[in-house]
Design an enzyme around this catalytic site. Sequence first.
Site, short mmCIF file in Angstrom:
data_model
loop_
_atom_site.label_atom_id
_atom_site.label_comp_id
_atom_site.label_asym_id
_atom_site.label_seq_id
_atom_site.Cartn_x
_atom_site.Cartn_y
_atom_site.Cartn_z
N LYS A 8 0.90 -1.06 -0.04
CA LYS A 8 0.03 -0.09 -0.15
C LYS A 8 0.76 1.03 0.22
CE LYS A 8 -4.39 1.51 0.49
NZ LYS A 8 -3.48 2.69 -0.62
N LYS A 66 5.67 3.09 8.73
CA LYS A 66 4.44 4.80 8.63
C LYS A 66 3.48 3.41 8.67
CE LYS A 66 3.85 7.52 5.50
NZ LYS A 66 4.36 8.41 4.20
N LYS A 90 5.14 1.98 -3.28
CA LYS A 90 5.04 3.02 -4.15
C LYS A 90 5.71 3.35 -5.23
CE LYS A 90 5.06 7.20 -2.34
NZ LYS A 90 3.66 8.23 -1.19
N GLY A 117 -2.76 7.96 -4.15
CA GLY A 117 -1.71 9.58 -4.79
C GLY A 117 -1.04 9.85 -4.22
N ASP A 118 -0.70 10.66 -4.30
CA ASP A 118 0.97 11.30 -4.02
C ASP A 118 1.02 12.80 -4.65
OD1 ASP A 118 3.26 10.79 -1.29
OD2 ASP A 118 4.53 11.25 -3.59
N THR A 127 -4.23 13.91 5.31
CA THR A 127 -3.33 13.72 5.63
C THR A 127 -2.49 14.95 6.49
OG1 THR A 127 -2.60 11.76 3.58
CG2 THR A 127 -0.84 13.42 5.04
N ASN A 131 -2.24 19.02 -1.53
CA ASN A 131 -3.18 18.39 -1.14
C ASN A 131 -2.65 18.31 0.96
OD1 ASN A 131 -3.61 15.23 0.61
ND2 ASN A 131 -5.09 15.96 -0.54
N SER A 135 -7.28 5.60 3.83
CA SER A 135 -6.94 4.70 2.96
C SER A 135 -7.94 3.27 3.99
CB SER A 135 -5.42 5.32 1.68
OG SER A 135 -5.66 5.69 0.64
#
Length: 448
Positions: free
Chosen positions: A93, A117, A129, A168-169, A213, A244, A380
């Site tokens: 994830k 994390k 990632k 997303g990122d 976040t 974001n 998420s």
Amino acid sequence: MTTTQSRLEAIYDLVLHRNAGETEFHQAVREVLDSLGPVIARHPEYADARVIERICEPERQIIFRVPWVDDNGRIEIHRGFRVEFNSALGPYKGGLRFHPSVYLGIVKFLGFEQIFKNALTGLPIGGGKGGSDFDPKGRSDGEVMRFCQSYMTELYRHIGEYTDVPAGDIGVGGREIGYLFGQYKRITNRYESGVLTGKGIGWGGSVVRKEATGYGTVFFVDEMLRQRGEGLDGKRLVVSGSGNVAIYAIEKVEQLGGVVVACSDSSGYVVDEAGIDLELLKQVKEVERGRMSDYVARRPGARLVTDGSIWDVPCEVALPCATQNELSASDALALVKNGCTVVAEGANMPCTPDATNVFSDAGVLFAPGKAANAGGVATSALEMQQNASRDSWTHDHTEARLDEIMRGIHDRCASAAEEYDQPGNYVLGANISGFKLVADAMLAHGVI
Ligand code: NAP
């Protein structure tokens, strides 16, 4: 040098050798290894099973070509990545980053951080990632759609709700997730909602995911302040970035009575002593995809600074929410000199190691990204829960879960730091407690 230290140094040397040139990945590994000495000394079973060496080696790395056609009919070729780092606790994830600076070293640093994390959230998610060196900035919606479709045409075979769940990122928001999900659905002929998170509310997304976040970072800060008998009410803050994470960190700070006097993008920073006008910022950044100069043009009293550092703006609490290594040792010294006593990383690894040392020497309360910005991935995971049960939760319930998870992460870090005789050291606490959760699962699974 003790035996434990020399063992950790040997592991680090191996990481340098096997991942040459991937400086951000080296930095992320170094920071974790620096915390693990006391754990290995107490738990030799981790060293015997070579758990650290295994954690530093991704389970799978995928690199692929992403060809697409731009609005002028020109063929463009980008590179796509997905690093499936560790699945000891659940499906891989972690987000996708679309930015010209993306290469394997960035994806691996982010994926490595993500392992710990995700463990800290207490939820069943592994670490991964991905991304591409594609830059969505300045591209038309049609170009972004064609790029996302090409990217997913390769990625789809590697992901799935039980395998790997991207989100997303930087450069990947609701628009990109929509195009990616559409192409996955089309290729697989499955409405598999749980394959991606950060989806739109009307088609499988979770309320509060967009805000999570930034909100989560502020919940973490609030909990750190609470330990000192303080709160955010009346505090003066600086938040870097205006994407974001930054926007929703600013929103939650304002709701809790703090005043954010500066934010930024890569073209400069804005100082707005009256407090950032959030509605205007959202209009400029989320709707118009504009620049900080567009904000200043419509906001009397605000000024734009295009040379210099946002960290020169005096504040009590600093939230770096833009990108990696954006806050140097000299920035940290300026913050300390101007009275900053709390720093929390909304972004991933925004503070250089030297900056972190400055904070530590000055007794600044410092929350590392793997703890402070875990609210996004945690929500998420809540989105995945809702998808699996074909349900959707209310805003209040979801935000209350996020709040509870962030305070849980805070307590996990704080008690590990105490257990290892360094109370208040959130870096040590986050690394140790995240590592132990993953390492114990890996021991149970055998040598795989
Ligand atoms: P985003 O929406 O793309 O926003 C990134 C922001 O940072 C933009 O305002 C960007 O400005 C700014 N920025 C980039 N480089 C900068 C620089 N050198 N100096 C000043 N500003 C700069 O991305 P995001 O999702 O907010 O992510 C921000 C950070 O949080 C990243 O480190 C990401 O990995 C981390 N993070 C994100 C999430 C999430 O849920 N989104 C979760 C955990 C961690 P420009 O537009 O000018 O480039």
